[in-house]
Motif scaffolding. Structure first.
Motif, short mmCIF file in Angstrom:
data_model
loop_
_atom_site.label_atom_id
_atom_site.label_comp_id
_atom_site.label_asym_id
_atom_site.label_seq_id
_atom_site.Cartn_x
_atom_site.Cartn_y
_atom_site.Cartn_z
N ALA A 110 0.59 -1.47 -0.31
CA ALA A 110 0.08 -0.15 0.28
C ALA A 110 0.78 0.95 -0.26
CB ALA A 110 -0.74 -0.03 0.90
N HIS A 111 0.56 1.90 -0.94
CA HIS A 111 1.22 3.90 -0.71
C HIS A 111 0.57 4.61 -0.97
CE1 HIS A 111 4.64 5.77 -3.15
NE2 HIS A 111 5.06 5.72 -2.51
N ASP A 112 -0.43 4.45 -0.44
CA ASP A 112 -1.38 5.92 -0.14
C ASP A 112 -1.12 6.71 1.15
OD1 ASP A 112 -3.37 4.18 1.55
OD2 ASP A 112 -4.22 4.08 -0.34
N PHE A 113 -1.51 8.09 1.22
CA PHE A 113 -0.86 8.84 2.42
C PHE A 113 -2.93 9.34 2.82
CE2 PHE A 113 2.45 7.70 0.09
CZ PHE A 113 3.48 7.47 1.25
N LYS A 114 -2.95 9.45 3.76
CA LYS A 114 -4.85 10.30 4.22
C LYS A 114 -3.91 11.53 4.72
CE LYS A 114 -8.61 8.50 4.34
NZ LYS A 114 -9.37 8.96 3.65
N ALA A 115 -5.45 12.31 4.17
CA ALA A 115 -5.57 13.70 4.93
C ALA A 115 -6.49 14.55 4.78
CB ALA A 115 -4.26 15.49 4.21
N GLY A 116 -7.38 14.45 6.00
CA GLY A 116 -8.87 14.88 6.13
C GLY A 116 -9.11 13.57 5.10
N ASP A 117 -9.75 14.22 4.58
CA ASP A 117 -11.17 13.44 3.87
C ASP A 117 -10.05 13.05 2.28
OD1 ASP A 117 -13.22 13.33 5.02
OD2 ASP A 117 -14.27 15.49 4.16
N LEU A 118 -9.21 13.40 2.10
CA LEU A 118 -8.24 13.70 0.90
C LEU A 118 -7.28 11.78 0.81
CD1 LEU A 118 -6.64 16.74 -0.13
CD2 LEU A 118 -8.89 15.86 -0.80
N GLU B 48 15.09 4.35 -4.84
CA GLU B 48 15.25 5.40 -4.23
C GLU B 48 13.93 6.29 -4.04
OE1 GLU B 48 19.67 6.84 -4.07
OE2 GLU B 48 18.22 7.74 -5.45
N SER B 49 13.85 6.85 -2.87
CA SER B 49 12.54 7.16 -2.15
C SER B 49 12.70 8.89 -2.27
CB SER B 49 11.85 6.63 -1.65
OG SER B 49 11.99 6.52 -0.20
N PHE B 50 11.66 9.87 -1.95
CA PHE B 50 12.26 10.98 -1.23
C PHE B 50 10.67 11.22 -0.08
CE2 PHE B 50 11.87 11.73 -5.19
CZ PHE B 50 10.54 12.95 -5.72
N PRO B 51 10.80 12.31 0.78
CA PRO B 51 9.72 12.96 1.38
C PRO B 51 9.01 13.91 0.33
CG PRO B 51 11.39 13.33 2.17
CD PRO B 51 11.90 12.60 1.74
N VAL B 52 7.64 14.57 0.48
CA VAL B 52 6.70 15.77 -0.08
C VAL B 52 5.90 15.20 0.89
CG1 VAL B 52 5.73 16.74 -1.80
CG2 VAL B 52 7.90 15.39 -2.42
N GLU C 240 2.68 14.62 5.02
CA GLU C 240 3.83 14.40 4.29
C GLU C 240 2.85 13.34 3.37
OE1 GLU C 240 8.11 13.12 5.46
OE2 GLU C 240 7.75 14.25 6.16
N VAL C 241 4.35 12.79 2.02
CA VAL C 241 4.03 11.53 1.21
C VAL C 241 5.37 11.34 1.21
CG1 VAL C 241 1.69 12.25 0.52
CG2 VAL C 241 3.90 12.73 -0.97
N THR C 242 5.51 9.29 0.98
CA THR C 242 6.73 9.25 0.38
C THR C 242 6.29 8.99 -1.13
OG1 THR C 242 7.58 7.97 2.48
CG2 THR C 242 8.45 7.06 0.35
N VAL C 243 7.69 9.19 -2.16
CA VAL C 243 7.66 9.43 -3.35
C VAL C 243 8.72 8.57 -3.87
CG1 VAL C 243 8.22 10.40 -5.66
CG2 VAL C 243 7.31 11.79 -3.54
N ASN C 244 8.20 7.49 -4.79
CA ASN C 244 9.07 6.79 -5.18
C ASN C 244 9.42 7.07 -6.47
OD1 ASN C 244 8.79 4.52 -2.99
ND2 ASN C 244 7.36 3.34 -3.69
#
Length: 195
Positions: free
Chosen positions: A26-34, A127-131, A142-146
């Motif tokens: 799983a590679h998803d992130f939550k922000a409120g209803d988003l 690799e990955s990095f945070p955004v 904060e999400v992780t970009v693969n």
């Protein structure tokens, strides 16, 4: 003898390890209803900006807007859209990206995307990095970009010529890409020949 070989073959099959494709993590992130689904970027090229893509799913009853993005891995991140003007694809900076209620907004090659400037070194596949994304209503997440190689995408923004932009005219404070339009014309756009 036939039974002996048949039993041996069955035993060999039973003893073989079961090899099945592992489900993608799983590679998803939550922000409120988003929900921000699978942020990714192509491997970077030296001295070129990179681009990041993702989907934003708004399961709520109210609209939202992506206002800005930032990362410790890059000097600045801008919200961009791609438009074809004649035979030229224009990358244009946009102030915000609307996320209507009940809809999914795709940031993808050839359309809306995050343009990433000023990496210390290009990121390689695997690799990955945070955004950190900042939304008008949902706040920050904060999400992780693969970093991945993907085939069949419409455009590779990391390979386009963004060198004509004058980044000295930009304000890079607080992670927001704000244009200083005082006498600098349209430095929020750049172009590349259409493929």
């Amino acid at each position: 003898m036939f039974k002996h070989h048949t039993l041996a073959a069955v035993a060999a099959l039973v003893l073989l390890p079961v090899i099945a494709p592992a489900p993608a993590p799983a590679h998803d992130f939550k922000a409120g209803d988003l929900t921000i689904d699978h942020p990714w970027s192509r491997p970077g090229l030296p001295n070129r900006p990179a681009a990041a893509y993702l989907e934003i799913v708004n399961a709520g009853s109210g609209a939202d807007r992506l206002l800005s993005a930032s990362s410790p891995a890059f000097e600045t991140i801008e919200l961009h859209r791609t438009e074809k003007q004649g035979d030229v694809m224009q990358m244009l900076q946009t102030e915000a990206i609307a996320v209507p209620a009940g809809e999914t907004v795709a940031l993808e090659p050839g359309g809306l995307h995050l343009m990433l400037f000023g990496a210390e070194a290009p990121f390689a596949e695997g690799e990955s990095f945070p955004v950190t994304l900042t939304f008008e209503n949902a706040g920050t997440v904060e999400v992780t970009v693969n970093v991945e190689k993907r085939a069949g995408a419409a455009m590779d923004h990391s390979g386009m010529d963004h060198g004509s932009m004058n980044h000295g005219a930009m304000k890079h404070g607080s992670g927001e890409a704000k244009m200083d339009h005082s006498g600098h014309g349209s430095h929020g756009s750049h172009s590349a020949p259409s493929n």
